[in-house]
Structures are given as C-alpha cells and as structure tokens.
Design an enzyme around this catalytic site. Structure first.
Site, PDB file in Angstrom:
ATOM      1  N   ARG A  67      -6.018  -0.133  38.854  1.00  0.00           N
ATOM      2  CA  ARG A  67      -6.420  -1.393  39.483  1.00  0.00           C
ATOM      3  C   ARG A  67      -5.234  -1.997  40.231  1.00  0.00           C
ATOM      4  NH1 ARG A  67      -8.644  -5.506  35.474  1.00  0.00           N
ATOM      5  NH2 ARG A  67      -9.648  -6.410  37.304  1.00  0.00           N
ATOM      6  N   ASN A  69       3.180   8.128  15.192  1.00  0.00           N
ATOM      7  CA  ASN A  69       3.981   8.561  14.050  1.00  0.00           C
ATOM      8  C   ASN A  69       3.814  10.070  13.868  1.00  0.00           C
ATOM      9  OD1 ASN A  69       1.855   9.119  12.024  1.00  0.00           O
ATOM     10  ND2 ASN A  69       1.459   6.901  12.167  1.00  0.00           N
ATOM     11  N   ARG A 100     -11.040   3.067  43.482  1.00  0.00           N
ATOM     12  CA  ARG A 100     -10.616   4.162  42.588  1.00  0.00           C
ATOM     13  C   ARG A 100     -11.795   5.012  42.124  1.00  0.00           C
ATOM     14  NH1 ARG A 100      -9.286   1.341  36.713  1.00  0.00           N
ATOM     15  NH2 ARG A 100     -11.118   0.015  36.650  1.00  0.00           N
ATOM     16  N   ARG A 131      -5.175  19.984  19.733  1.00  0.00           N
ATOM     17  CA  ARG A 131      -5.083  20.247  21.177  1.00  0.00           C
ATOM     18  C   ARG A 131      -4.299  21.505  21.532  1.00  0.00           C
ATOM     19  NH1 ARG A 131      -9.355  17.373  23.077  1.00  0.00           N
ATOM     20  NH2 ARG A 131      -9.248  15.224  22.343  1.00  0.00           N
ATOM     21  N   ARG A 147       2.744  11.983  11.505  1.00  0.00           N
ATOM     22  CA  ARG A 147       1.466  12.476  10.984  1.00  0.00           C
ATOM     23  C   ARG A 147       0.427  12.533  12.106  1.00  0.00           C
ATOM     24  NH1 ARG A 147      -1.812   9.895   5.820  1.00  0.00           N
ATOM     25  NH2 ARG A 147      -2.781  11.853   5.180  1.00  0.00           N
ATOM     26  N   ARG A 189      -8.304   9.654  23.103  1.00  0.00           N
ATOM     27  CA  ARG A 189      -9.301   9.683  22.029  1.00  0.00           C
ATOM     28  C   ARG A 189      -8.632   9.745  20.659  1.00  0.00           C
ATOM     29  NH1 ARG A 189     -14.463  11.209  23.101  1.00  0.00           N
ATOM     30  NH2 ARG A 189     -14.777  10.432  21.003  1.00  0.00           N
ATOM     31  N   GLU A 227      -8.837  12.528  27.485  1.00  0.00           N
ATOM     32  CA  GLU A 227      -8.969  13.279  26.226  1.00  0.00           C
ATOM     33  C   GLU A 227      -7.881  12.860  25.239  1.00  0.00           C
ATOM     34  OE1 GLU A 227      -9.092  17.481  27.061  1.00  0.00           O
ATOM     35  OE2 GLU A 227     -11.169  17.357  27.739  1.00  0.00           O
ATOM     36  N   LEU A 228      -6.682  12.671  25.771  1.00  0.00           N
ATOM     37  CA  LEU A 228      -5.552  12.301  24.908  1.00  0.00           C
ATOM     38  C   LEU A 228      -5.805  10.982  24.177  1.00  0.00           C
ATOM     39  CD1 LEU A 228      -2.577  12.602  23.949  1.00  0.00           C
ATOM     40  CD2 LEU A 228      -1.877  11.608  26.135  1.00  0.00           C
ATOM     41  N   SER A 285      -2.015   1.737  35.695  1.00  0.00           N
ATOM     42  CA  SER A 285      -3.262   1.054  36.037  1.00  0.00           C
ATOM     43  C   SER A 285      -3.692   1.398  37.456  1.00  0.00           C
ATOM     44  CB  SER A 285      -3.072  -0.460  35.934  1.00  0.00           C
ATOM     45  OG  SER A 285      -4.171  -1.115  36.540  1.00  0.00           O
TER      46      SER A 285
HETATM   47  C1  LIG Z   1     -11.796  21.164  21.346  1.00  0.00           C
HETATM   48  C2  LIG Z   1     -12.256  19.731  21.420  1.00  0.00           C
HETATM   49  C3  LIG Z   1     -13.429  19.421  22.060  1.00  0.00           C
HETATM   50  C4  LIG Z   1     -13.877  18.094  22.136  1.00  0.00           C
HETATM   51  N1  LIG Z   1     -15.048  17.801  22.780  1.00  0.00           N
HETATM   52  C5  LIG Z   1     -15.502  16.530  22.815  1.00  0.00           C
HETATM   53  C6  LIG Z   1     -16.727  16.186  23.465  1.00  0.00           C
HETATM   54  O1  LIG Z   1     -17.428  17.038  23.999  1.00  0.00           O
HETATM   55  N2  LIG Z   1     -17.115  14.886  23.487  1.00  0.00           N
HETATM   56  C7  LIG Z   1     -16.373  13.896  22.874  1.00  0.00           C
HETATM   57  O2  LIG Z   1     -16.778  12.738  22.902  1.00  0.00           O
HETATM   58  N3  LIG Z   1     -15.208  14.189  22.286  1.00  0.00           N
HETATM   59  C8  LIG Z   1     -14.759  15.463  22.227  1.00  0.00           C
HETATM   60  N4  LIG Z   1     -13.561  15.743  21.616  1.00  0.00           N
HETATM   61  C9  LIG Z   1     -12.776  14.639  21.085  1.00  0.00           C
HETATM   62  C10 LIG Z   1     -13.001  14.488  19.570  1.00  0.00           C
HETATM   63  O3  LIG Z   1     -14.346  14.156  19.278  1.00  0.00           O
HETATM   64  C11 LIG Z   1     -12.084  13.404  19.006  1.00  0.00           C
HETATM   65  O4  LIG Z   1     -12.381  12.168  19.612  1.00  0.00           O
HETATM   66  C12 LIG Z   1     -10.624  13.697  19.239  1.00  0.00           C
HETATM   67  O5  LIG Z   1     -10.334  15.030  18.916  1.00  0.00           O
HETATM   68  C13 LIG Z   1      -9.790  12.775  18.371  1.00  0.00           C
HETATM   69  O6  LIG Z   1      -9.967  13.196  17.031  1.00  0.00           O
HETATM   70  P1  LIG Z   1     -10.043  12.174  15.862  1.00  0.00           P
HETATM   71  O7  LIG Z   1     -11.138  11.169  16.057  1.00  0.00           O
HETATM   72  O8  LIG Z   1     -10.079  12.991  14.604  1.00  0.00           O
HETATM   73  O9  LIG Z   1      -8.614  11.497  16.017  1.00  0.00           O
HETATM   74  P2  LIG Z   1      -8.119  10.052  15.576  1.00  0.00           P
HETATM   75  O10 LIG Z   1      -8.897   9.008  16.234  1.00  0.00           O
HETATM   76  O11 LIG Z   1      -6.656  10.041  15.832  1.00  0.00           O
HETATM   77  O12 LIG Z   1      -8.408  10.032  14.055  1.00  0.00           O
HETATM   78  C14 LIG Z   1      -7.700  10.850  13.141  1.00  0.00           C
HETATM   79  C15 LIG Z   1      -8.463  10.841  11.845  1.00  0.00           C
HETATM   80  O13 LIG Z   1      -8.478   9.501  11.311  1.00  0.00           O
HETATM   81  C16 LIG Z   1      -9.741   9.236  10.726  1.00  0.00           C
HETATM   82  N5  LIG Z   1     -10.419   8.166  11.477  1.00  0.00           N
HETATM   83  C17 LIG Z   1     -10.044   7.669  12.691  1.00  0.00           C
HETATM   84  N6  LIG Z   1     -10.876   6.686  13.056  1.00  0.00           N
HETATM   85  C18 LIG Z   1     -11.796   6.582  12.088  1.00  0.00           C
HETATM   86  C19 LIG Z   1     -12.930   5.743  11.923  1.00  0.00           C
HETATM   87  N7  LIG Z   1     -13.272   4.829  12.823  1.00  0.00           N
HETATM   88  N8  LIG Z   1     -13.657   5.893  10.821  1.00  0.00           N
HETATM   89  C20 LIG Z   1     -13.338   6.812   9.882  1.00  0.00           C
HETATM   90  N9  LIG Z   1     -12.280   7.646   9.970  1.00  0.00           N
HETATM   91  C21 LIG Z   1     -11.518   7.512  11.060  1.00  0.00           C
HETATM   92  C22 LIG Z   1     -10.539  10.536  10.770  1.00  0.00           C
HETATM   93  O14 LIG Z   1     -10.296  11.270   9.616  1.00  0.00           O
HETATM   94  C23 LIG Z   1      -9.935  11.237  11.972  1.00  0.00           C
HETATM   95  O15 LIG Z   1     -10.100  12.651  11.944  1.00  0.00           O
HETATM   96  C24 LIG Z   1     -13.105  17.058  21.537  1.00  0.00           C
HETATM   97  C25 LIG Z   1     -11.918  17.376  20.874  1.00  0.00           C
HETATM   98  C26 LIG Z   1     -11.481  18.698  20.822  1.00  0.00           C
HETATM   99  C27 LIG Z   1     -10.174  18.998  20.125  1.00  0.00           C
END
Ligand SMILES: Cc1cc2nc3c(=O)[nH]c(=O)nc-3n(C[C@H](O)[C@H](O)[C@H](O)COP(=O)(O)OP(=O)(O)OC[C@H]3O[C@@H](n4cnc5c(N)ncnc54)[C@H](O)[C@@H]3O)c2cc1C
Length: 250
Positions: free
Chosen positions: A108, A189, A173, A200, A191, A95, A92-93, A106
């Site tokens: 692996r 950073n 694994r 989170r 921000r 993402r 999750e992190l 790793s």
């Molecule tokens: C409560 C909760 C439940 C969740 N449940 C799910 C789930 O069921 N399934 C799932 O897949 N994920 C889930 N997520 C993950 C979520 O979809 C995001 O992947 C995660 O929160 C990261 O957010 P982000 O993409 O805004 O962050 P970052 O990737 O750090 O992006 C930050 C901001 O930068 C901009 N940005 C980044 N990349 C792009 C891009 N390629 N194009 C345009 N703008 C961009 C956007 O404004 C974005 O908000 C969940 C998250 C939370 C907090």
C-alpha cells in the site's frame, strides 16, 4: 525489470545471554549465547548447573533434542531478514503463527513500479518457459503502473499526497503477480524455527519455500549448530534440495 532467482537471508538479531552469578553453569566446549541460554534453561529444571555428566553444550542440547524437551528452545529468538522471495512464498511463510513475528514490505505504501520479481524454481533453466514468464510479468508490471496513474488522476481531489498515493497503490497492487518480490523480517524462537523448517524443508513443500527454508537453515546452523545441527539437506528426486530433521518434536 529485475528478476531474482535465489532468496537472500541475513541474520539481523540473535539472543544475548546474561548469566546470573548465583547460578553459574560449568560450561564445556564452545557455544553461542543462544545455545547457552537454552542449556541454562534446561539445567535450571534439574538444578544441574555443576554439569555432573561433564557434557559440552552441543552434547547437552543434543540430548535435550533427543528427549523432545521442546520448551527449553523457546527462550532463544533469532531474527532473519528474508529478501528475494515472492509474495506467494511469504504468504505460505506467515501461516506459521506460534512463536513467530513478521514485518513485511507494504504494497500500500511502497511504489511497486520498479519491483523485482521472483522466478519460480520450476521455470528456471527452461528458455521457453522463462521467456513466456518474463513477458507475462512485464505486462503485469505495466498494468500496475497504468493503474497507479489512472487512480492518482481519479483521486486528484485528495489533498494529502501520501494518502492519495496509498489509495492508488492499494488498488493497483491487485494486478501484481504472486511473483512480486517481498522483503520480510521474521523473528521466531528456536522451537518455532525448527517446526517451520521441518515442514517447509520436506519434499511435499512447494519448491520456492523449500529453497527459502534451506537458506534459513544454513544461516541458523552456522549461527547455532547445537540448536539446528540435526537437520540435514539432500538432493530430492525432483532435482531440488530438501531437508529432514534428526529429532522430530510433535
Ligand atoms: C506441504 C504443505 C502444504 C500445505 N497446503 C496448504 C493448503 O493447501 N491450504 C492451506 O490453507 N494451508 C496449507 N498449508 C499450511 C498449513 O495448513 C499450516 O497453516 C502451516 O503449515 C503452518 O502450520 P501450523 O499451523 O502447524 O503452524 P503454527 O501456526 O506455527 O502452529 C504450530 C503448532 O502450534 C499449535 N497451534 C497453533 N495455533 C493453534 C490454534 N489456534 N489452536 C490449537 N493449536 C494451535 C499446533 O500444534 C500447530 O501445529 C500447507 C503446509 C505445508 C507444509
């Protein structure tokens, strides 16, 4: 088998601010390098190094946070070593992409025969659930050890031992549970940290990553209060800690 119940977060990197002599700021109040770096960047935009309002760094950055001038916070980078979180939590992190960098243990290369496992907060404190969970995890670890042994025998023809172990571990694994502990270096950073923490720490976030976010927040608040001091934590109705941001930035 080691069972972990709390994450461990250690600050391993912080910014170093090198003030240019020809654009020196009239600083007020105590501050760290990361906070000064952000103030310097903000003041450069308006060439207000003489500090006309006589603000301390904390007051100045508080005002920038209030205005939502988020790009000023992209210069200072903090690096945390996060241990004692599960593979599902780290999944999750990672993402969080914008402004983040990761280096994760790793599976692996590293032998997971003696890996630790992270008990989910929801299981903790319930004797029956804890006992059942522990049995299941022990069985998974035993399955991993058996799979590595079997695969090492299967790949006996691979003369490079390091490569053979990697081939065995990368397949074995697959039977390890999401609860397997990972260690991960996370750099971001200010921000980016703020965005991740806001998402989170919320009550909608899964409990383990919420707990991890609280631990990260504590480290960052103690390191740079003017950059993270507007976050507050509280006891949520589900009994776990949650947090909210003072100055939301879209
Ligand atoms: C409560 C909760 C439940 C969740 N449940 C799910 C789930 O069921 N399934 C799932 O897949 N994920 C889930 N997520 C993950 C979520 O979809 C995001 O992947 C995660 O929160 C990261 O957010 P982000 O993409 O805004 O962050 P970052 O990737 O750090 O992006 C930050 C901001 O930068 C901009 N940005 C980044 N990349 C792009 C891009 N390629 N194009 C345009 N703008 C961009 C956007 O404004 C974005 O908000 C969940 C998250 C939370 C907090």
């Amino acid at each position: 088998m080691e069972i972990l119940r709390t994450p461990r977060v250690t600050l391993i990197g912080r910014p170093q601010f090198l003030e240019p002599e020809h654009l020196a700021v009239q600083w007020k109040g105590a501050s760290s390098d990361g906070e000064r770096l952000a103030e310097f960047a903000g003041r450069l935009c308006y060439m207000s190094q003489h500090n006309p309002a006589g603000r301390t760094t904390a007051e100045y950055l508080g005002n920038i946070l209030k205005q939502g001038h988020g790009s000023v916070f992209e210069h200072a980078q903090y690096v945390l070593l996060v241990e004692g979180i599960s593979r599902s939590c780290s999944h999750e992190l990672v993402r969080h992409r914008a402004g983040f960098g990761y280096s994760q243990l790793s599976q692996r290369y590293v032998d997971e025969s003696h890996a630790a496992f992270v008990m989910p907060p929801a299981i903790q404190g319930d004797a029956a659930l804890e006992a059942a969970w522990t049995r299941q995890v022990e069985a998974a670890q035993a399955a991993y050890v058996a799979a590595v042994e079997g695969l090492m025998a299967k790949y006996e023809w691979v003369t490079d031992r390091v490569h053979r172990r990697k081939m065995a571990r990368e397949a074995a694994r697959s039977v390890l549970p999401n609860a397997t502990e990972v260690k991960i270096v996370v750099s971001a950073n200010v921000r980016a940290w703020r965005t991740m923490l806001e998402l989170r720490l919320g009550e909608g976030a899964e409990q383990e990553i919420r707990r991890m976010a609280v631990a990260c927040l504590r480290v960052l608040q103690s390191e740079a209060p003017a950059l993270f001091g507007d976050f507050e934590t509280y006891a949520a109705p589900d009994g776990a800690e949650a947090g909210r941001v003072g100055y939301h930035k879209v």
